[in-house]
Write a protein that holds these residues in place. Structure first.
Motif, short mmCIF file in Angstrom:
data_model
loop_
_atom_site.label_atom_id
_atom_site.label_comp_id
_atom_site.label_asym_id
_atom_site.label_seq_id
_atom_site.Cartn_x
_atom_site.Cartn_y
_atom_site.Cartn_z
N ALA A 60 48.12 21.56 93.69
CA ALA A 60 48.17 20.11 93.55
C ALA A 60 49.34 19.60 94.39
O ALA A 60 50.49 19.65 93.96
CB ALA A 60 48.33 19.71 92.09
N ALA A 107 42.93 19.30 93.40
CA ALA A 107 43.98 18.73 92.55
C ALA A 107 45.07 18.14 93.42
O ALA A 107 45.29 18.57 94.57
CB ALA A 107 44.56 19.80 91.62
N HIS A 109 48.92 15.38 92.85
CA HIS A 109 49.72 14.57 91.94
C HIS A 109 50.42 13.49 92.73
O HIS A 109 50.58 13.57 93.95
CB HIS A 109 50.74 15.44 91.19
CG HIS A 109 51.89 15.91 92.02
ND1 HIS A 109 53.09 15.24 92.12
CD2 HIS A 109 52.02 17.00 92.83
CE1 HIS A 109 53.91 15.88 92.92
NE2 HIS A 109 53.29 16.96 93.38
N VAL A 114 48.80 13.92 87.31
CA VAL A 114 48.06 14.93 88.05
C VAL A 114 46.59 14.55 88.01
O VAL A 114 46.09 14.02 87.01
CB VAL A 114 48.29 16.34 87.45
CG1 VAL A 114 47.85 16.41 86.01
CG2 VAL A 114 47.63 17.41 88.29
N PHE A 116 42.42 15.67 89.07
CA PHE A 116 41.50 16.77 89.33
C PHE A 116 40.14 16.23 89.73
O PHE A 116 39.69 15.21 89.21
CB PHE A 116 41.32 17.65 88.07
CG PHE A 116 42.57 18.32 87.60
CD1 PHE A 116 42.96 19.56 88.11
CD2 PHE A 116 43.36 17.74 86.62
CE1 PHE A 116 44.11 20.18 87.67
CE2 PHE A 116 44.51 18.36 86.16
CZ PHE A 116 44.89 19.58 86.69
#
Length: 382
Positions: A60, A107, A109, A114, A116
């Motif tokens: 991420a 993913a 952030h 965060v 998905f």
């Protein structure tokens, strides 16, 4: 409407679903979504065997301001994902792989939350109000240090003895989305009504926030074997979409089933959650930038039109998959940036040395000792 099939609150399940204590004043609709009776046990046949893919990871990266949480995958097109084969969770045999194709997990952030995206091919199927006849997904994260992927946390205590004390360290965090009552493109999950009553439920779209110690001991956030805690919240938001839809202005409930069954295409499931939550009762995973967490993804699909059951799901791996919440973009980008910085620093250092030498030379020429040319003097002797 009460689901006619198995409980949709059965993510990663392998054994008996316990009776869940609920707040007595919750409306009948919410009660219809929460299982209140035990279902048949699901036991593994034989010894558990797992050969996980050790090299797979989900990264991420830091990408603020690019995602709109609407179920569409368009704004993810430049984000690299990880591709996984979907194997039966109880019998991870390659011969029994999900026939629709692999799942791509992406993913990122934005420094606060965060995000998905789960992307998987599958012919469109939808039965309003009947979750086991619709695709479903779940995310599971390790909370306790001793929590295993296998057996959903792995606590050895039984249904009547599992508590936050006897199973301490085996906590896992689960988000489960059953789309049987969810309109495509609409946002579900945490809402003021359910959060106001202090639980992780979602009476509108069944995008629920759960925790577990084992398949026997699985509860909506805020409920448990020793009573309820009104401080719990559903911190998840999410939406879903299918590529066969030709309406982008937005659906309403009356448009169900939204498309014709059997159309080829791709399902998109999009979710977000704060990196850190206000959880104080060990029911949410907590993420930190620059740190790695452990997660898994489950997928249910009504194969050949047959309703799925709780333990009949596919998984991206037979063990935890690392989730890296990174400081920036990919490691390749960070390496390139580091190399560029090193080259710039070396050039600047060289330029400084040359400038210093020139300065010394100029100062020497201006202020240094000067040689006086010899000029003979004629002296009169008389």
């Amino acid at each position: 409407m009460r689901d006619s099939g198995p409980s949709p609150l059965d993510p990663f399940a392998r054994h008996t679903m316990p009776r869940i204590s609920v707040v007595l004043l919750l409306p009948l609709l919410l009660l219809s979504l929460w299982p209140t009776a035990r279902v048949s046990s699901h036991h593994e046949s034989g010894q558990w065997s797992c050969e996980p893919e050790l090299e797979v990871r989900i990264e991420a990266g830091f990408k603020p301001g690019i995602i709109t949480l609407d179920g569409h995958g368009d704004d993810w097109k430049d984000i690299e994902g990880s591709e996984f084969s979907l194997l039966p969770a109880l019998d991870p045999d390659a011969d029994k792989e999900y026939g629709g194709g692999k799942m791509t997990v992406k993913a990122l952030h934005d420094g606060t939350s965060v995000f998905f995206l789960l992307q998987v091919d599958g012919n469109y199927v939808y039965s309003k109000g009947e979750s086991p006849k619709c695709p479903s997904v779940a995310l599971m994260f390790q909370i306790g240090d001793s929590a295993t992927y296998h057996n959903m946390g792995g606590c050895k205590e039984g249904t009547d003895t599992c508590t936050n004390k006897t199973c301490k360290g085996h906590e896992v965090d689960i988000m489960h989305f059953s789309i049987g009552t969810a309109i495509p493109g609409r946002l579900y999950g945490g809402n003021p009504i359910d959060n106001g009553e202090g639980n992780g439920g979602d009476r509108f779209g069944h995008l629920v926030d759960l925790y577990a110690w084992s398949p026997h001991c699985r509860y909506i956030d805020g409920t448990g074997p020793t009573g309820n805690d009104s401080s719990a919240q559903n911190n998840w938001d999410g939406a879903w979409w299918h590529s066969s839809f030709n309406v982008h202005s937005g659906f309403v409930e009356e448009d169900s089933p939204y498309a014709s069954d059997g159309q080829k295409g791709t399902y998109y499931f999009e979710f977000s959650r704060p990196l850190r939550t206000m959880d104080r009762i060990q029911q949410d995973a907590q993420f930190a930038i620059g740190k790695s967490s452990k997660m898994s993804v489950a997928f249910w699909y009504p194969i050949n039109g047959n309703p799925w059951h709780g333990s009949g799901h596919f998984s991206i791996n037979c063990d935890w998959v690392p989730l890296d919440i990174s400081f920036g973009g990919s490691s390749l980008t960070r390496t390139a940036s580091q190399s560029s910085w090193d080259a710039t620093t070396a050039f600047s250092l060289l330029l400084s040395v040359v400038s210093l030498c020139l300065s010394v030379f100029v100062v020497y020429r201006v202020f240094g000792p000067r040689s006086i040319p010899y000029k003979p003097m004629e002296i009169a002797l008389g």
